[in-house]
Write a protein that holds these residues in place. Structure first.
Motif, mmCIF file in Angstrom:
data_model
loop_
_atom_site.group_PDB
_atom_site.id
_atom_site.type_symbol
_atom_site.label_atom_id
_atom_site.label_comp_id
_atom_site.label_asym_id
_atom_site.label_seq_id
_atom_site.Cartn_x
_atom_site.Cartn_y
_atom_site.Cartn_z
ATOM 1 N N ASP A 27 -2.384 -1.417 6.835
ATOM 2 C CA ASP A 27 -1.972 -1.467 5.435
ATOM 3 C C ASP A 27 -2.783 -0.486 4.601
ATOM 4 O O ASP A 27 -2.238 0.210 3.733
ATOM 5 C CB ASP A 27 -2.146 -2.888 4.894
ATOM 6 C CG ASP A 27 -1.813 -2.973 3.423
ATOM 7 O OD1 ASP A 27 -0.616 -2.845 3.080
ATOM 8 O OD2 ASP A 27 -2.745 -3.132 2.600
ATOM 9 N N HIS A 28 -4.078 -0.418 4.858
ATOM 10 C CA HIS A 28 -4.935 0.510 4.127
ATOM 11 C C HIS A 28 -4.474 1.945 4.336
ATOM 12 O O HIS A 28 -4.400 2.731 3.377
ATOM 13 C CB HIS A 28 -6.386 0.335 4.591
ATOM 14 C CG HIS A 28 -7.353 1.242 3.915
ATOM 15 N ND1 HIS A 28 -8.694 1.220 4.187
ATOM 16 C CD2 HIS A 28 -7.195 2.212 2.984
ATOM 17 C CE1 HIS A 28 -9.310 2.121 3.458
ATOM 18 N NE2 HIS A 28 -8.416 2.745 2.721
ATOM 19 N N CYS A 31 -1.603 2.580 2.222
ATOM 20 C CA CYS A 31 -2.032 2.692 0.822
ATOM 21 C C CYS A 31 -2.514 4.103 0.514
ATOM 22 O O CYS A 31 -2.234 4.645 -0.573
ATOM 23 C CB CYS A 31 -3.150 1.691 0.526
ATOM 24 S SG CYS A 31 -2.626 -0.025 0.404
ATOM 25 N N GLU A 32 -3.239 4.711 1.448
ATOM 26 C CA GLU A 32 -3.712 6.075 1.233
ATOM 27 C C GLU A 32 -2.533 7.049 1.177
ATOM 28 O O GLU A 32 -2.519 7.979 0.355
ATOM 29 C CB GLU A 32 -4.684 6.477 2.341
ATOM 30 C CG GLU A 32 -5.944 5.623 2.447
ATOM 31 C CD GLU A 32 -6.905 5.800 1.290
ATOM 32 O OE1 GLU A 32 -6.645 6.629 0.392
ATOM 33 O OE2 GLU A 32 -7.944 5.104 1.275
ATOM 34 N N VAL A 70 -8.857 6.578 8.123
ATOM 35 C CA VAL A 70 -8.508 5.176 8.378
ATOM 36 C C VAL A 70 -7.647 5.058 9.632
ATOM 37 O O VAL A 70 -7.848 4.156 10.452
ATOM 38 C CB VAL A 70 -7.797 4.550 7.153
ATOM 39 C CG1 VAL A 70 -7.334 3.128 7.463
ATOM 40 C CG2 VAL A 70 -8.727 4.542 5.945
ATOM 41 N N SER A 119 -8.379 -1.310 -5.871
ATOM 42 C CA SER A 119 -8.841 -0.858 -4.564
ATOM 43 C C SER A 119 -10.360 -0.734 -4.549
ATOM 44 O O SER A 119 -11.013 -1.124 -3.563
ATOM 45 C CB SER A 119 -8.205 0.487 -4.211
ATOM 46 O OG SER A 119 -6.805 0.378 -4.104
ATOM 47 N N PHE A 123 -12.632 -2.709 -1.968
ATOM 48 C CA PHE A 123 -13.488 -1.952 -1.050
ATOM 49 C C PHE A 123 -14.947 -2.356 -1.230
ATOM 50 O O PHE A 123 -15.705 -2.405 -0.256
ATOM 51 C CB PHE A 123 -13.329 -0.450 -1.281
ATOM 52 C CG PHE A 123 -12.021 0.127 -0.828
ATOM 53 C CD1 PHE A 123 -10.990 -0.670 -0.336
ATOM 54 C CD2 PHE A 123 -11.796 1.493 -0.897
ATOM 55 C CE1 PHE A 123 -9.785 -0.134 0.079
ATOM 56 C CE2 PHE A 123 -10.590 2.052 -0.489
ATOM 57 C CZ PHE A 123 -9.582 1.236 -0.002
ATOM 58 N N TYR A 139 -15.790 1.273 4.433
ATOM 59 C CA TYR A 139 -15.460 0.985 3.038
ATOM 60 C C TYR A 139 -16.556 1.447 2.079
ATOM 61 O O TYR A 139 -16.263 1.869 0.954
ATOM 62 C CB TYR A 139 -15.115 -0.503 2.880
ATOM 63 C CG TYR A 139 -13.754 -0.782 3.473
ATOM 64 C CD1 TYR A 139 -12.604 -0.367 2.817
ATOM 65 C CD2 TYR A 139 -13.613 -1.375 4.719
ATOM 66 C CE1 TYR A 139 -11.349 -0.554 3.366
ATOM 67 C CE2 TYR A 139 -12.367 -1.577 5.286
ATOM 68 C CZ TYR A 139 -11.239 -1.155 4.601
ATOM 69 O OH TYR A 139 -9.994 -1.316 5.149
ATOM 70 N N GLU A 146 -12.955 6.167 -4.757
ATOM 71 C CA GLU A 146 -12.142 5.206 -5.510
ATOM 72 C C GLU A 146 -12.629 5.120 -6.956
ATOM 73 O O GLU A 146 -11.827 5.049 -7.891
ATOM 74 C CB GLU A 146 -12.198 3.831 -4.847
ATOM 75 C CG GLU A 146 -11.617 3.784 -3.453
ATOM 76 C CD GLU A 146 -10.175 4.238 -3.392
ATOM 77 O OE1 GLU A 146 -9.358 3.762 -4.203
ATOM 78 O OE2 GLU A 146 -9.863 5.069 -2.532
ATOM 79 N N ARG A 189 -3.775 -7.666 3.891
ATOM 80 C CA ARG A 189 -3.592 -6.336 3.336
ATOM 81 C C ARG A 189 -4.530 -6.140 2.154
ATOM 82 O O ARG A 189 -5.056 -7.105 1.598
ATOM 83 C CB ARG A 189 -2.132 -6.092 2.946
ATOM 84 C CG ARG A 189 -1.534 -7.076 1.996
ATOM 85 C CD ARG A 189 -0.004 -7.004 1.982
ATOM 86 N NE ARG A 189 0.504 -5.660 1.801
ATOM 87 C CZ ARG A 189 1.772 -5.300 2.079
ATOM 88 N NH1 ARG A 189 2.622 -6.166 2.569
ATOM 89 N NH2 ARG A 189 2.164 -4.063 1.880
ATOM 90 N N VAL A 190 -4.726 -4.897 1.773
ATOM 91 C CA VAL A 190 -5.720 -4.570 0.746
ATOM 92 C C VAL A 190 -5.416 -5.251 -0.571
ATOM 93 O O VAL A 190 -6.311 -5.784 -1.233
ATOM 94 C CB VAL A 190 -5.797 -3.036 0.556
ATOM 95 C CG1 VAL A 190 -6.728 -2.696 -0.609
ATOM 96 C CG2 VAL A 190 -6.263 -2.350 1.829
#
Length: 211
Positions: A27-28, A31-32, A70, A119, A123, A139, A146, A189-190
């Motif tokens: 999931d991360h 997201c990226e 990731v 995020s 993180f 992280y 971030e 998930r994040v």
């Protein structure tokens, strides 16, 4: 570390989400990818904003570098990226902004800021509370970016709109963001919520022992 958010994630979230590290990493990674796409879309739709074009061009590159980082961790652990699905958090946040929207451009910048801020908060929790040292390091490595990204989207908004308009819209959507994330069901998930989170034994408990 302070976060520009109205609702803060409880530390217990880390204990829940780390039970499925491959799902979290997949999931991360997505997201990226989505963060890079957001930056590219803002450039494509606002080519006259020269500062935005330069700054978000760098962000898109950096987000793709994070994606590769990731995915590398995911593959090293035997995981697969899988197909991209809709992010309920982002979808609901965009939907929640629509009824009071006066500028789509402003809302895209503010929502990007809020997603980066969330995020950053997640993180930070993962960097300090994960039981896996390698994931903690991952992280921790991503925290500075971030933090920079969430601030950049505010700065870009203030370049294009009066400061009072930007601050007012951030306050409005920050309240909506808190409602959205707090109301989501828990997933690995994040950007999951915690509603209905499972009863999970302590990390050091033997299998089958309920805490």
């Amino acid at each position: 570390m302070g976060f520009p958010l109205d609702w803060l994630t409880p530390c217990a979230w880390v204990g829940w989400v780390e039970r499925e590290p491959l799902a979290l990493l997949a999931d991360h990674a997505h997201c990226e990818l989505k963060a890079a796409t957001t930056a590219q879309a803002l450039i494509a739709k606002n080519p006259e904003q020269r500062l935005l074009v330069r700054e978000l061009g760098e962000v898109a590159i950096e987000e793709m570098q994070h994606f590769v980082r990731v995915v590398g961790e995911l593959y090293a652990r035997g995981g697969e990226l899988g197909a991209q699905d809709e992010n309920p958090y982002a979808a609901r946040l965009h939907a929640a902004s629509t009824p009071t929207r006066t500028s789509l451009f402003l809302d895209r910048l503010v929502i990007a800021h809020l997603i980066e801020a969330r995020s950053l908060e997640r993180f930070h929790l993962l960097a300090h509370h994960l039981s896996d040292p390698a994931l903690r390091d991952l992280y921790r490595e991503l925290l500075p970016s971030e933090a920079a990204h969430q601030g950049l989207y505010v700065r870009l908004a203030r370049e294009a709109f009066p400061a009072d308009v930007v601050l007012r819209r951030i306050a409005e959507l920050r309240a909506r963001e808190g409602e959205v994330i707090a109301g989501l069901a828990f997933e690995h998930r994040v950007h999951s919520g915690i509603v209905g989170a499972p009863s999970i034994p302590p990390l050091d408990a033997p299998a089958g022992v309920q805490g």
